[in-house]
Design a protein around this motif. Sequence first.
Motif, PDB file in Angstrom:
ATOM      1  N   ALA A 203      25.128  -3.952 -10.320  1.00  0.00           N
ATOM      2  CA  ALA A 203      24.792  -3.476  -8.984  1.00  0.00           C
ATOM      3  C   ALA A 203      25.436  -2.137  -8.682  1.00  0.00           C
ATOM      4  O   ALA A 203      24.909  -1.353  -7.897  1.00  0.00           O
ATOM      5  N   SER A 204      26.572  -1.844  -9.299  1.00  0.00           N
ATOM      6  CA  SER A 204      27.281  -0.607  -8.999  1.00  0.00           C
ATOM      7  C   SER A 204      26.628   0.626  -9.612  1.00  0.00           C
ATOM      8  O   SER A 204      26.918   1.745  -9.214  1.00  0.00           O
ATOM      9  N   THR A 205      25.745   0.436 -10.594  1.00  0.00           N
ATOM     10  CA  THR A 205      25.093   1.591 -11.229  1.00  0.00           C
ATOM     11  C   THR A 205      23.575   1.519 -11.102  1.00  0.00           C
ATOM     12  O   THR A 205      22.950   2.421 -10.553  1.00  0.00           O
ATOM     13  N   ASP A 206      22.972   0.450 -11.602  1.00  0.00           N
ATOM     14  CA  ASP A 206      21.511   0.337 -11.592  1.00  0.00           C
ATOM     15  C   ASP A 206      20.961   0.157 -10.189  1.00  0.00           C
ATOM     16  O   ASP A 206      19.799   0.493  -9.931  1.00  0.00           O
ATOM     17  N   GLY A 207      21.754  -0.401  -9.271  1.00  0.00           N
ATOM     18  CA  GLY A 207      21.256  -0.645  -7.919  1.00  0.00           C
ATOM     19  C   GLY A 207      21.101   0.606  -7.084  1.00  0.00           C
ATOM     20  O   GLY A 207      20.396   0.597  -6.072  1.00  0.00           O
ATOM     21  N   PHE A 208      21.751   1.683  -7.478  1.00  0.00           N
ATOM     22  CA  PHE A 208      21.640   2.925  -6.716  1.00  0.00           C
ATOM     23  C   PHE A 208      20.490   3.772  -7.240  1.00  0.00           C
ATOM     24  O   PHE A 208      20.010   3.586  -8.338  1.00  0.00           O
ATOM     25  N   GLY A 209      20.068   4.724  -6.438  1.00  0.00           N
ATOM     26  CA  GLY A 209      18.969   5.607  -6.812  1.00  0.00           C
ATOM     27  C   GLY A 209      17.704   5.340  -6.032  1.00  0.00           C
ATOM     28  O   GLY A 209      16.806   6.179  -6.000  1.00  0.00           O
ATOM     29  N   LEU A 210      17.612   4.166  -5.396  1.00  0.00           N
ATOM     30  CA  LEU A 210      16.413   3.848  -4.611  1.00  0.00           C
ATOM     31  C   LEU A 210      16.238   4.801  -3.441  1.00  0.00           C
ATOM     32  O   LEU A 210      15.117   5.215  -3.126  1.00  0.00           O
ATOM     33  N   VAL A 211      17.332   5.163  -2.791  1.00  0.00           N
ATOM     34  CA  VAL A 211      17.242   6.063  -1.637  1.00  0.00           C
ATOM     35  C   VAL A 211      16.773   7.451  -2.077  1.00  0.00           C
ATOM     36  O   VAL A 211      15.980   8.097  -1.393  1.00  0.00           O
ATOM     37  N   ALA A 212      17.259   7.905  -3.232  1.00  0.00           N
ATOM     38  CA  ALA A 212      16.837   9.211  -3.750  1.00  0.00           C
ATOM     39  C   ALA A 212      15.331   9.236  -4.011  1.00  0.00           C
ATOM     40  O   ALA A 212      14.637  10.201  -3.656  1.00  0.00           O
ATOM     41  N   LEU A 213      14.831   8.171  -4.611  1.00  0.00           N
ATOM     42  CA  LEU A 213      13.389   8.093  -4.859  1.00  0.00           C
ATOM     43  C   LEU A 213      12.612   7.918  -3.561  1.00  0.00           C
ATOM     44  O   LEU A 213      11.545   8.511  -3.378  1.00  0.00           O
ATOM     45  N   ALA A 214      13.160   7.113  -2.656  1.00  0.00           N
ATOM     46  CA  ALA A 214      12.469   6.860  -1.390  1.00  0.00           C
ATOM     47  C   ALA A 214      12.335   8.118  -0.556  1.00  0.00           C
ATOM     48  O   ALA A 214      11.408   8.236   0.256  1.00  0.00           O
ATOM     49  N   SER A 215      13.231   9.077  -0.727  1.00  0.00           N
ATOM     50  CA  SER A 215      13.141  10.320   0.041  1.00  0.00           C
ATOM     51  C   SER A 215      12.084  11.268  -0.518  1.00  0.00           C
ATOM     52  O   SER A 215      11.657  12.201   0.178  1.00  0.00           O
ATOM     53  N   ILE A 216      11.662  11.045  -1.765  1.00  0.00           N
ATOM     54  CA  ILE A 216      10.594  11.873  -2.337  1.00  0.00           C
ATOM     55  C   ILE A 216       9.225  11.366  -1.911  1.00  0.00           C
ATOM     56  O   ILE A 216       8.313  12.162  -1.648  1.00  0.00           O
ATOM     57  N   GLY A 217       9.073  10.060  -1.807  1.00  0.00           N
ATOM     58  CA  GLY A 217       7.775   9.469  -1.482  1.00  0.00           C
ATOM     59  C   GLY A 217       7.134  10.003  -0.220  1.00  0.00           C
ATOM     60  O   GLY A 217       5.953  10.405  -0.239  1.00  0.00           O
ATOM     61  N   PRO A 218       7.857  10.062   0.919  1.00  0.00           N
ATOM     62  CA  PRO A 218       7.226  10.576   2.138  1.00  0.00           C
ATOM     63  C   PRO A 218       6.871  12.049   2.060  1.00  0.00           C
ATOM     64  O   PRO A 218       5.912  12.477   2.706  1.00  0.00           O
ATOM     65  N   VAL A 219       7.618  12.827   1.285  1.00  0.00           N
ATOM     66  CA  VAL A 219       7.271  14.242   1.108  1.00  0.00           C
ATOM     67  C   VAL A 219       5.926  14.360   0.400  1.00  0.00           C
ATOM     68  O   VAL A 219       5.037  15.115   0.828  1.00  0.00           O
ATOM     69  N   LEU A 220       5.770  13.585  -0.665  1.00  0.00           N
ATOM     70  CA  LEU A 220       4.516  13.607  -1.408  1.00  0.00           C
ATOM     71  C   LEU A 220       3.352  13.095  -0.561  1.00  0.00           C
ATOM     72  O   LEU A 220       2.265  13.698  -0.552  1.00  0.00           O
ATOM     73  N   SER A 221       3.574  12.005   0.167  1.00  0.00           N
ATOM     74  CA  SER A 221       2.478  11.436   0.964  1.00  0.00           C
ATOM     75  C   SER A 221       2.085  12.367   2.106  1.00  0.00           C
ATOM     76  O   SER A 221       0.901  12.500   2.425  1.00  0.00           O
ATOM     77  N   ALA A 222       3.072  13.035   2.739  1.00  0.00           N
ATOM     78  CA  ALA A 222       2.753  13.966   3.823  1.00  0.00           C
ATOM     79  C   ALA A 222       2.010  15.194   3.284  1.00  0.00           C
ATOM     80  O   ALA A 222       1.094  15.712   3.939  1.00  0.00           O
ATOM     81  N   LEU A 223       2.390  15.664   2.102  1.00  0.00           N
ATOM     82  CA  LEU A 223       1.668  16.791   1.489  1.00  0.00           C
ATOM     83  C   LEU A 223       0.236  16.398   1.142  1.00  0.00           C
ATOM     84  O   LEU A 223      -0.702  17.187   1.320  1.00  0.00           O
ATOM     85  N   LEU A 224       0.066  15.182   0.623  1.00  0.00           N
ATOM     86  CA  LEU A 224      -1.286  14.703   0.329  1.00  0.00           C
ATOM     87  C   LEU A 224      -2.105  14.573   1.611  1.00  0.00           C
ATOM     88  O   LEU A 224      -3.315  14.852   1.615  1.00  0.00           O
ATOM     89  N   LEU A 225      -1.449  14.160   2.694  1.00  0.00           N
ATOM     90  CA  LEU A 225      -2.134  14.110   3.987  1.00  0.00           C
ATOM     91  C   LEU A 225      -2.591  15.502   4.398  1.00  0.00           C
ATOM     92  O   LEU A 225      -3.703  15.673   4.920  1.00  0.00           O
ATOM     93  N   GLY A 226      -1.743  16.501   4.146  1.00  0.00           N
ATOM     94  CA  GLY A 226      -2.128  17.884   4.444  1.00  0.00           C
ATOM     95  C   GLY A 226      -3.304  18.351   3.622  1.00  0.00           C
ATOM     96  O   GLY A 226      -4.209  19.033   4.129  1.00  0.00           O
ATOM     97  N   VAL A 227      -3.296  17.986   2.341  1.00  0.00           N
ATOM     98  CA  VAL A 227      -4.442  18.353   1.484  1.00  0.00           C
ATOM     99  C   VAL A 227      -5.711  17.698   1.998  1.00  0.00           C
ATOM    100  O   VAL A 227      -6.788  18.319   2.023  1.00  0.00           O
ATOM    101  N   PHE A 228      -5.599  16.445   2.435  1.00  0.00           N
ATOM    102  CA  PHE A 228      -6.758  15.725   2.981  1.00  0.00           C
ATOM    103  C   PHE A 228      -7.253  16.386   4.256  1.00  0.00           C
ATOM    104  O   PHE A 228      -8.455  16.578   4.446  1.00  0.00           O
ATOM    105  N   TYR A 229      -6.326  16.752   5.142  1.00  0.00           N
ATOM    106  CA  TYR A 229      -6.706  17.378   6.401  1.00  0.00           C
ATOM    107  C   TYR A 229      -7.357  18.740   6.195  1.00  0.00           C
ATOM    108  O   TYR A 229      -8.199  19.162   6.966  1.00  0.00           O
ATOM    109  N   SER A 230      -6.915  19.448   5.151  1.00  0.00           N
ATOM    110  CA  SER A 230      -7.462  20.780   4.915  1.00  0.00           C
ATOM    111  C   SER A 230      -8.896  20.728   4.415  1.00  0.00           C
ATOM    112  O   SER A 230      -9.592  21.732   4.446  1.00  0.00           O
TER     113      SER A 230
END
Length: 230
Positions: A203-230
């Motif tokens: 848990a002290s090593t493998d359990g971390f990193g989820l927050v780092a990945l989770a912060s990328i997901g909304p950036v990608l989804s919001a950019l894709l939303l922008g591409v859709f809107y355009s």
Amino acid sequence: MDHIKNIGKEVMFAVLPMTAVIFLLQFTVIWLPAEIFLQFITGLVMVGLGLFLFLVGVDIGLLPIGEMVGSSLSRLGKLGLIILCSIILGFAATVAEPDVIVLASQVDMVTGGSIPKMILIGTVALGVGLTVGLGVLRIILNIPITYLLLAGYALVFVLSLFAPIEFVPVALDSGGVTTGPMTVPFIMSLGMGIASVLGGKTASTDGFGLVALASIGPVLSALLLGVFYS
């Protein structure tokens, strides 16, 4: 009891620096009207009390339940179900995140409703949910997080070239607001719970990193939303 005292000290040290600065400015430079200064003191007391209660709630509620859910899912031994539940939990935690609601409300107001509040919240939450699922898959399959982070940020830069310019700052802010007080404790404890059950994981090593990945997901989804809107 000692733990609650420690939380009280944490809240005090969190609020004290800003309080000291405001008091110093008040009696040396700005000299705000007494009514406004009293409102500041009242708000300060309410913020301190609210922060204290929130941290106590996180400690006795969110963290234990997140870890228990993660460990319980891992014991099921069904990869598809674990990923699906992780996506749903990541989505639900983000929808309840106050920072995301504030951002969506501001974007809705500034754009005159052209980017509706609920659409942005749903888009950001979906991005977080999918990347939480990806992060859980990384823990299970022992995929190096470096590869996923490099690929994620490479996609961010590529999508930034195609999305409308006004969507780029909104997307980047979306990544920041998802690392708030509701989402982070639950996602981190979920990852630690999953890693603590799986063989060969710690848990002290493998359990971390989820927050780092989770912060990328909304950036990608919001950019894709922008591409859709355009």
